[in-house]
Design an enzyme around this catalytic site. Structure first.
Site, PDB file in Angstrom:
ATOM      1  N   ARG A 219      43.527  63.874 -17.389  1.00 56.79           N
ATOM      2  CA  ARG A 219      43.891  62.799 -16.460  1.00 56.79           C
ATOM      3  C   ARG A 219      45.351  62.373 -17.245  1.00 56.79           C
ATOM      4  NH1 ARG A 219      40.269  57.873 -16.477  1.00 56.79           N
ATOM      5  NH2 ARG A 219      40.243  57.485 -18.682  1.00 56.79           N
TER       6      ARG A 219
ATOM      7  N   ARG B 285      30.238  45.559 -19.646  1.00 54.05           N
ATOM      8  CA  ARG B 285      29.871  47.086 -20.285  1.00 54.05           C
ATOM      9  C   ARG B 285      29.045  46.530 -21.121  1.00 54.05           C
ATOM     10  NH1 ARG B 285      35.409  49.416 -19.592  1.00 54.05           N
ATOM     11  NH2 ARG B 285      35.643  51.704 -20.331  1.00 54.05           N
TER      12      ARG B 285
ATOM     13  N   LYS C 216      36.307  55.144 -12.146  1.00 55.50           N
ATOM     14  CA  LYS C 216      36.281  53.854 -11.483  1.00 55.50           C
ATOM     15  C   LYS C 216      37.851  53.400 -11.027  1.00 55.50           C
ATOM     16  CE  LYS C 216      34.590  52.256 -15.456  1.00 55.50           C
ATOM     17  NZ  LYS C 216      34.380  53.553 -16.144  1.00 55.50           N
TER      18      LYS C 216
ATOM     19  N   ARG D 151      46.702  58.728 -21.656  1.00 50.84           N
ATOM     20  CA  ARG D 151      46.115  57.634 -22.698  1.00 50.84           C
ATOM     21  C   ARG D 151      45.748  58.282 -23.993  1.00 50.84           C
ATOM     22  NH1 ARG D 151      41.914  54.374 -19.020  1.00 50.84           N
ATOM     23  NH2 ARG D 151      40.937  54.374 -20.982  1.00 50.84           N
TER      24      ARG D 151
ATOM     25  N   ARG E  44      33.515  57.188 -26.704  1.00 51.39           N
ATOM     26  CA  ARG E  44      33.456  56.307 -25.568  1.00 51.39           C
ATOM     27  C   ARG E  44      32.166  56.830 -24.884  1.00 51.39           C
ATOM     28  NH1 ARG E  44      38.860  57.414 -22.540  1.00 51.39           N
ATOM     29  NH2 ARG E  44      38.168  56.044 -21.402  1.00 51.39           N
TER      30      ARG E  44
HETATM   31  P1  AMP Z   1      38.760  51.754 -19.510  1.00 54.53           P
HETATM   32  O1  AMP Z   1      40.398  51.793 -19.161  1.00 54.53           O
HETATM   33  O2  AMP Z   1      37.998  50.805 -18.813  1.00 54.53           O
HETATM   34  O3  AMP Z   1      38.206  53.153 -19.856  1.00 54.53           O
HETATM   35  O4  AMP Z   1      38.744  50.853 -21.026  1.00 54.53           O
HETATM   36  C1  AMP Z   1      39.593  51.444 -22.114  1.00 54.53           C
HETATM   37  C2  AMP Z   1      38.948  50.762 -23.353  1.00 54.53           C
HETATM   38  O5  AMP Z   1      39.246  49.383 -23.251  1.00 54.53           O
HETATM   39  C3  AMP Z   1      37.485  50.826 -23.644  1.00 54.53           C
HETATM   40  O6  AMP Z   1      37.219  52.281 -24.338  1.00 54.53           O
HETATM   41  C4  AMP Z   1      37.343  49.660 -24.487  1.00 54.53           C
HETATM   42  O7  AMP Z   1      37.747  50.156 -26.158  1.00 54.53           O
HETATM   43  C5  AMP Z   1      38.044  48.721 -23.971  1.00 54.53           C
HETATM   44  N1  AMP Z   1      37.391  47.882 -22.932  1.00 54.53           N
HETATM   45  C6  AMP Z   1      37.581  47.847 -21.557  1.00 54.53           C
HETATM   46  N2  AMP Z   1      36.778  47.231 -20.997  1.00 54.53           N
HETATM   47  C7  AMP Z   1      35.926  46.817 -21.915  1.00 54.53           C
HETATM   48  C8  AMP Z   1      34.721  45.803 -22.018  1.00 54.53           C
HETATM   49  N3  AMP Z   1      34.426  45.191 -20.821  1.00 54.53           N
HETATM   50  N4  AMP Z   1      34.029  45.516 -22.974  1.00 54.53           N
HETATM   51  C9  AMP Z   1      34.733  46.085 -24.399  1.00 54.53           C
HETATM   52  N5  AMP Z   1      35.718  47.043 -24.391  1.00 54.53           N
HETATM   53  C10 AMP Z   1      36.287  47.254 -23.254  1.00 54.53           C
END
Ligand code: AMP
Length: 214
Positions: free
Chosen positions: A128, A89, A14, A161, A172
């Site tokens: 990554r 999400r 994404k 990360r 996740r």
């Molecule tokens: P990402 O970079 O999109 O993979 O997000 C990293 C982490 O941020 C996720 O594993 C969640 O802990 C948190 N996070 C990001 N977006 C959301 C969302 N829309 N709802 C809840 N937690 C989120």
């Protein structure tokens, strides 16, 4: 106007796709994950709270997440379109997004599902590397930087990360399967869901998106 949501499991690409599309479409890239990481770096109370969940691979509670997005949509740049990456999400977040968009008189055109086999995900995520300064995303095998561990774009040291370890990735994925995957039917019912094969390289993914003529 291009207003899209990118929906897909962690590691489906994404962020990579959004980074390329935002330049060619000239629309803001709104990533809740990036906004949370920014808040963590700034040590804000919201960031500290969010980090408790992020480090465990869990979703940050809906009220916090929805508040962050609501605030972001009060800025006028979203009127020209947007790419939402990692939000919504949960069904509750999707319903809140409908309300936020209605309130701001904006229409969501498409939800792009990045479809990928789970087996590929762990390999993708654990390899990554990201640039903490400009947000560029690399992969040690698939998309290596020209100089090892150095960002091609801004020469910063790349990092892994904290939630990209195998143990956290499993959590996740669990959260994705339980809480996020119901959104596929949610948006299919609204007839705005389109699908691309996310097992391909970033270039091939972009080709597929372009072929959709959104
Ligand atoms: P990402 O970079 O999109 O993979 O997000 C990293 C982490 O941020 C996720 O594993 C969640 O802990 C948190 N996070 C990001 N977006 C959301 C969302 N829309 N709802 C809840 N937690 C989120």
């Amino acid at each position: 106007m291009r207003s899209v949501v990118l929906l897909g499991a962690p590691g489906s690409g994404k962020g990579t796709l959004a980074t390329i599309l935002k330049n060619s479409w000239n629309v803001p890239h709104i990533s809740t994950g990036d906004m949370f990481r920014e808040a963590v770096r700034a040590n804000s109370p919201m960031g500290l709270k969010a980090f408790e969940y992020m480090k465990a691979g869990l979703l940050v509670p809906d009220d916090i997440t929805i508040g962050v997005v609501d605030e972001r949509f009060s800025k006028s740049d979203v009127k020209k379109g947007f790419i939402l990456d990692g939000f919504p999400r949960t069904i509750k977040q999707a319903e809140a997004l409908d309300e936020i968009l209605t309130k701001n008189n904006i229409k969501l055109n498409s939800v792009i599902l990045l479809d990928i086999d789970e087996k590929l995900i762990i390999k993708r995520i654990t390899g990554r590397r990201t640039c903490p300064k400009c947000g560029a995303i690399y992969h040690i095998e698939n998309v290596p930087p020209r100089k090892q561990n150095i960002c091609d774009k801004c020469s910063s040291d790349l990092i892994q990360r904290k939630d990209d370890t195998e143990e956290v990735v499993k959590e996740r994925l669990n959260a994705y399967n339980k809480q996020t995957s119901p959104l596929v039917d949610f948006y299919r019912n609204k007839k705005i869901l389109v699908r691309i094969d996310a097992s391909k390289t970033p270039d091939k993914m972009i080709e597929q998106v372009e072929a959709l003529s959104l």
